[in-house]
Write a protein that holds these residues in place. Structure first.
Motif, PDB file in Angstrom:
ATOM      1  N   ASP A 111      11.632  -2.903   1.137  1.00  6.42           N
ATOM      2  CA  ASP A 111      12.229  -3.781   2.149  1.00  6.42           C
ATOM      3  C   ASP A 111      11.373  -3.898   3.398  1.00  6.42           C
ATOM      4  O   ASP A 111      11.380  -4.939   4.067  1.00  6.42           O
ATOM      5  N   ASN A 112      10.635  -2.843   3.732  1.00  2.00           N
ATOM      6  CA  ASN A 112       9.851  -2.862   4.964  1.00  2.00           C
ATOM      7  C   ASN A 112       8.396  -3.270   4.754  1.00  2.00           C
ATOM      8  O   ASN A 112       7.567  -3.084   5.641  1.00  2.00           O
ATOM      9  N   LEU A 113       8.090  -3.851   3.584  1.00  2.00           N
ATOM     10  CA  LEU A 113       6.740  -4.330   3.321  1.00  2.00           C
ATOM     11  C   LEU A 113       6.751  -5.857   3.287  1.00  2.00           C
ATOM     12  O   LEU A 113       7.571  -6.468   2.603  1.00  2.00           O
ATOM     13  N   ALA A 282       2.548  -0.169  -3.379  1.00  3.50           N
ATOM     14  CA  ALA A 282       3.470  -0.797  -2.436  1.00  3.50           C
ATOM     15  C   ALA A 282       4.161   0.264  -1.566  1.00  3.50           C
ATOM     16  O   ALA A 282       4.365   0.059  -0.362  1.00  3.50           O
ATOM     17  N   LYS A 283       4.521   1.386  -2.166  1.00  7.53           N
ATOM     18  CA  LYS A 283       5.141   2.478  -1.410  1.00  7.53           C
ATOM     19  C   LYS A 283       4.174   3.035  -0.367  1.00  7.53           C
ATOM     20  O   LYS A 283       4.545   3.230   0.798  1.00  7.53           O
ATOM     21  N   LEU A 284       2.920   3.276  -0.770  1.00  6.69           N
ATOM     22  CA  LEU A 284       1.918   3.773   0.178  1.00  6.69           C
ATOM     23  C   LEU A 284       1.683   2.761   1.295  1.00  6.69           C
ATOM     24  O   LEU A 284       1.533   3.136   2.467  1.00  6.69           O
ATOM     25  N   MET A 285       1.660   1.487   0.950  1.00  3.51           N
ATOM     26  CA  MET A 285       1.432   0.442   1.939  1.00  3.51           C
ATOM     27  C   MET A 285       2.598   0.368   2.917  1.00  3.51           C
ATOM     28  O   MET A 285       2.406   0.201   4.124  1.00  3.51           O
ATOM     29  N   ALA A 286       3.813   0.488   2.397  1.00  3.66           N
ATOM     30  CA  ALA A 286       5.000   0.458   3.255  1.00  3.66           C
ATOM     31  C   ALA A 286       5.024   1.648   4.215  1.00  3.66           C
ATOM     32  O   ALA A 286       5.599   1.569   5.303  1.00  3.66           O
TER      33      ALA A 286
END
Length: 327
Positions: A111-113, A282-286
């Motif tokens: 959600d925060n990406l 995506a998790k690491l980027m977020a």
């Protein structure tokens, strides 16, 4: 829907923006309203050499957006889900307002990406993830050379390798400060230095454990000289077909990354593996642990010129294309 259509393959290839009917999802497929896509080398390579494509064709291997329709049999996704996908090169892609993809090739965006950040992940990011985690099995304390570190795959590879605790030797001809900021310990300009001499000097004659090469089969072949015993050569753009290293010597392992061809030569588990890598990134980027390296944001109207600029080697990092106003 509005789309950038490839109407002629070759040199030069022909592209134009047209309004066409939007595709409908079939069994096991979802339709994504495309918020952002991004440019990858495979896009202009297929424009030049995609003789197997049915024209007109829509390029664009990357997609980030919102699911707006699901086909029969779909159980994993629902309308409104925020997703990314790595698209089938032989089907219509992400340079359009809508794209239809196999439900197994779709991953969730946190959600925060942002969509624009997520659009950098599918081709370049997952290629880097597969090269490092699934091919080379890089470990903390090892040494890695990344050839072509200025591009998307190279930049993601630098970041992932550094996160694992490796010593990173990046080969690039420009923007050394940017590449160092991504995590490279050293940046070697192949136009100004002899790569072999510099690597052997930096490693005190030992060489490195892993090479990831984004350039060509000949580049991969030449870089085997800097690998240690039991080293790994991972080729992203042209594999080594004839082993240049004599048998019973350095025992080098050769790998190729052909991510997109999981559609033609893999199965649903291969597609699921691709999604796993994308969701990890995506998790690491977020969490702000991976930089999406966005250097430019353009529109579909700019895309034809930007593809040719990328083909000419004038792009670093990632260029993203804003397609629609998904929020």
């Amino acid at each position: 829907m509005k789309a950038l259509l490839l109407k002629k393959v070759g040199s030069p290839y022909e592209l134009s923006i047209d309004d066409i009917l939007q595709p409908e999802p079939d069994f096991g497929e979802v339709r994504i309203k495309v918020a952002f896509s991004s440019i990858n080398p495979v896009d202009y390579k297929f424009a030049k050499g995609g003789s197997s494509l049915t024209l007109p064709h829509i390029l664009g291997i990357d997609t980030a957006g919102i699911i707006d329709a699901v086909g029969p049999g779909v159980s994993k996704w629902k309308v409104g889900d925020r997703v990314f996908s790595m698209n089938n090169l032989l089907r219509w892609g992400g340079f359009a307002e809508f794209v239809v993809v196999n439900e197994n090739a779709v991953g969730q965006i946190p959600d925060n990406l942002s969509f624009e950040a997520a659009a950098t992940i599918p081709c370049a990011g997952i290629t880097a993830w597969q090269a490092i985690y699934r091919k080379a099995h890089l470990e903390a304390g090892q040494k890695i050379v990344i050839n072509g570190a200025g591009g998307g795959v190279g930049g993601f590879s630098v970041q992932l390798a550094k996160q694992l605790g490796a010593t990173v030797y990046a080969i690039a001809s420009s923007e050394p400060e940017r590449i160092m900021a991504l995590g490279a310990d050293y940046v070697i300009n192949y136009k100004q230095e002899d790569v072999y001499t510099r690597i052997m000097d930096l490693t005190h004659g030992l060489g490195v454990d892993v090479v990831i090469d984004m350039i060509s089969s000949s580049a991969s072949s030449s870089l085997t000289s800097i690998l240690r015993h039991n080293g790994h050569m991972v080729s992203v753009s042209g594999r080594v077909d004839i082993n240049p290293v004599p048998a019973w010597t350095k025992a080098i392992s050769f790998h190729e990354v052909a991510l997109a061809f999981a559609y033609q030569h893999g199965d649903t588990s291969n597609l699921a593996e691709i999604v796993k890598g994308g969701e990890y990134l995506a998790k690491l980027m977020a969490e702000n642990k991976i930089n999406p390296m966005i250097n430019k944001k353009i529109t579909l109207e700019d895309l034809s010129d930007e593809l040719r600029s990328a083909e000419a080697g004038r792009s670093q990092g990632k260029t993203v294309i804003k397609v629609s106003g998904c929020e």
